[in-house]
Design a protein around this motif. Structure first.
Motif, PDB file in Angstrom:
ATOM      1  N   SER A 264       2.574   0.847  -2.004  1.00  0.00           N
ATOM      2  CA  SER A 264       2.195   1.034  -0.608  1.00  0.00           C
ATOM      3  C   SER A 264       0.900   1.833  -0.606  1.00  0.00           C
ATOM      4  CB  SER A 264       3.284   1.760   0.184  1.00  0.00           C
ATOM      5  OG  SER A 264       3.344   3.122  -0.190  1.00  0.00           O
ATOM      6  N   ILE A 339       2.379  -2.912   0.750  1.00  0.00           N
ATOM      7  CA  ILE A 339       2.799  -2.347   2.029  1.00  0.00           C
ATOM      8  C   ILE A 339       1.655  -1.459   2.492  1.00  0.00           C
ATOM      9  CG2 ILE A 339       4.511  -0.934   3.231  1.00  0.00           C
ATOM     10  CD1 ILE A 339       6.479  -1.625   0.966  1.00  0.00           C
ATOM     11  N   GLU A 393       2.445  -1.874   8.027  1.00  0.00           N
ATOM     12  CA  GLU A 393       3.338  -0.763   8.338  1.00  0.00           C
ATOM     13  C   GLU A 393       2.673   0.158   9.365  1.00  0.00           C
ATOM     14  OE1 GLU A 393       6.288   1.942   5.701  1.00  0.00           O
ATOM     15  OE2 GLU A 393       4.181   2.044   5.111  1.00  0.00           O
ATOM     16  N   SER A 459       7.703   6.992   5.471  1.00  0.00           N
ATOM     17  CA  SER A 459       6.531   6.717   4.643  1.00  0.00           C
ATOM     18  C   SER A 459       5.925   7.955   4.007  1.00  0.00           C
ATOM     19  CB  SER A 459       5.473   5.985   5.469  1.00  0.00           C
ATOM     20  OG  SER A 459       5.241   6.668   6.680  1.00  0.00           O
TER      21      SER A 459
END
Length: 638
Positions: A264, A339, A393, A459
């Motif tokens: 990510s 991501i 995201e 996150s």
């Protein structure tokens, strides 16, 4: 048992637990532990500390129930409710607020943990939910605190919270041209959502910890014997001002291609502080750049102008997107999905009015400009640069105004929250140390933001929530991801004991709840299932404490069972299998043993938590924990 049946059983179990609770309200502000059913409602004037009001000075508030209402002006208003087991509940107040037309902040406390909400101006009685809260077995105190006050309370209702329906989340990427690998990753994420929590870790950008980009991972592996499944990066150093290649892209490719991991990334894109004096193409020392809002940094960069073609701000942002696209294209060429969490935490400080209070420049002109930036970035990367390896995201908060910042379902794959509650807004009644709360009210808010259609992740975070909290509080974050070390606290910062309970940290990594690098399917990017794969990572610095193998429901038995094999722990309904149907039967039996009897052998089998203490709701919880693969066998000991 499939997830749909699991949820239906959980919902039924919640109803049974409610029925096991109490029946009649008793003197002032206390719910008796006898038999009162939920939802439970108490009149405002019956709360401890309340006085009876029928109007607020000359202002009539018709339509109240009971004899009148309570008015929160002096001390706190409280009541006590008793529940048979730990569980999740919603608390709502039928209230009015006629003092401030712009709204007034109100605070509710549950056993000392505070929950706040802005109550808008209203002369009519309206129901306001203060969130999903955890009530513990036994007595619980719910209070309304007079921090700002001047809220009229007609009544307060406590009811059992509905379990989240994780199946509602989509596994289809918003980009219709998503690459096969990207779509495979999206489907895998959905396959574990609501069942497991993926372990992640943010790396420090620029030069790593003492020039070692693997420091965080080495620390975690030494502590737990495991590596995180998600490696979080930052593309901030690829920018038009002082950009340098710190090999972020190479590390991303290696993590996926060599380790079979997931990546990510965020994008702390900088702008020149003196944007008026800046000429496009000029190099600018990093100390003269910023990603903070214009007010905090004295920047002359006008975010709103990015949306206007022909402006210098638009030209700068176009160049920034071009440099970002070059790196993402390198990932796409290697069949590496990502991501991607750009323009994050835009609503920091709730900068709704574009007054400069937002943390970052991309949020300092309010929600409409921000959504325009998001859509511009999405369209540019997917259409102009033909990048289709991105899972998008979006970072959200749980403010009253948060829905105004949401770009829309067609632009978002995952909704994320960044948890930092060690120094501020703890909510656990403590003043320091790790904060192990699973923050279920915030999870619930983000879940409801999209009506459950998007997966919800953590996150960024300081403390990883405790395993038991995430399970009991029904807050199955898609993944967790502590921030990088930062060089503080002897080099560990957010991995230090100031922020992490190291025993709980280790417990999480070694639990069946967590998915670590070695447990990702080998065919992850070819549509692999959620079944953990054999370990493929290098040996730990010190020997790993291996998780016990997870047995299937039909194979569950006790290592302490008699030799004749009569006891099959958990099999309450005697169908020779251990499933959530057994958990439901136990809960029904506890609620009403005459209506829901269990055979004598089933009683023996059902006593699977602290075997020997009789059949209780905790036995049903053990079966649920077994089904969720939090434990691997029965009986379970306290």
């Amino acid at each position: 048992m499939n997830s749909k049946l699991k949820r239906s059983v959980s919902a039924a179990a919640a109803s049974v637990l409610a029925a096991v609770s109490m029946t009649a309200a008793v003197p002032a502000a206390t719910v008796n532990a006898a038999d009162t059913s939920f939802p439970y409602t108490i009149e405002g004037e019956d709360m401890e500390g309340a006085e009876l009001w029928e109007k607020i000075y000359e202002n009539e508030l018709p339509g109240y129930s009971g004899k009148g209402f309570a008015y929160l002006t002096g001390g706190e208003l409280s009541f006590t409710v008793t529940v048979p087991e730990d569980g999740m509940y919603t608390v709502s107040a039928r209230a009015a607020q006629i003092l401030n037309e712009e709204g007034r902040f109100q605070t509710m406390a549950v056993n000392g943990s505070e929950f706040s909400k802005t109550i808008p101006y209203t002369k009519e009685w309206k129901d306001f939910e203060f969130g999903v809260v955890r009530l513990n077995k036994g007595e619980n105190t719910i209070s309304f605190l007079n921090k700002y006050g001047y809220m009229a309370i007609d009544s307060v209702t406590v009811k059992v919270a509905e379990p989240h329906d994780y199946s509602k989340a989509t596994d289809v990427c918003v980009d219709p041209k998503a690459t096969a690998e990207t779509q495979a990753l999206m489907k895998y994420l959905k396959s574990v959502y609501g069942k497991h929590v993926i372990a992640g870790q943010q790396e420090i950008y620029g030069g790593g910890h003492k020039n070692n980009y693997e420091w965080e991972n080495e620390y975690i592996q030494d502590l737990t014997g495991k590596l995180p499944a998600i490696r979080a990066l930052d593309f901030m150093n690829y920018n038009p001002l002082y950009g340098w290649d710190d090999n972020t892209t190479e590390r991303a490719i290696a993590w996926v291609k060599e380790k079979n991991g997931i990546i990510s990334a965020s994008w702390h894109i900088n702008v020149p502080i003196d944007f008026e004096g800046y000429e496009l193409g000029d190099e600018v020392d990093w100390q003269k750049c910023t990603y903070k809002n214009y007010q905090a940094s004295n920047s002359t960069f006008n975010t709103a102008n990015v949306l206007k073609e022909g402006t210098k701000e638009r030209a700068y942002f176009d160049e920034a997107m071009k440099m970002l696209a070059e790196q993402l294209k390198r990932l796409q060429d290697e069949n590496v999905p990502i991501i991607f969490r750009p323009l994050h935490e835009a609503q920091g400080n709730d900068g709704l009015y574009g007054d400069g209070t937002a943390w970052f420049w991309w949020g300092d002109r309010g929600p409409e400009v921000y959504k325009g930036l998001w859509k511009l970035l999405y369209t540019t990367l997917t259409e102009k640069y033909e990048l289709h390896n991105i899972i998008w995201e979006f970072n959200s908060y749980d403010y009253e105004t948060s829905p105004l910042w949401y770009p829309g379902d067609e632009y978002v794959d995952i909704v994320a929250y960044d948890k930092y509650n060690v120094e501020y807004n703890r909510g656990d009644g403590k003043t320091s140390g790790p904060n192990l709360l699973a923050i279920p009210a915030k999870f619930d808010y983000l879940f409801n933001l999209t009506n459950g259609k998007k997966m919800v992740s953590m996150s960024e975070n300081d403390t990883i929530p405790a395993v038991d909290n995430m399970i009991v509080e029904d807050a199955y974050w898609l993944y967790v991801c502590p921030w990088y070390d930062g060089g503080e606290d002897g080099g560990t910062a957010f991995l230090s004991e100031k922020y992490q309970d190291l025993d709980e940290f280790k417990k999480f990594y070694q639990s069946d709840l967590a998915i670590t690098l070695d447990e990702l399917p080998e065919d992850l990017y070819k549509g692999g299932s959620a079944t953990p794969a054999p370990a493929t990572t290098a040996p730990a610095t010190k020997p790993a404490e291996t998780k016990p193998a997870v047995t299937t429901a039909t194979a569950v038995s006790s290592t302490t069972a008699p030799a004749d094999g009569d006891i099959r722990y958990g099999d309450a309904n005697l169908d020779k299998d251990v499933t959530l149907a057994d958990a439901l039967l136990i809960l029904q039996y506890v609620a009403n043993s005459k209506k829901y009897p269990i055979e004598p052998q089933g009683i023996i089998n059902a006593d699977c938590f602290n075997s020997g203490d009789g059949v209780t709701a905790k036995d049903a919880l053990s079966i649920q924990r077994l089904d969720a693969k939090v434990i691997s066998s029965l009986p379970e000991k306290a």
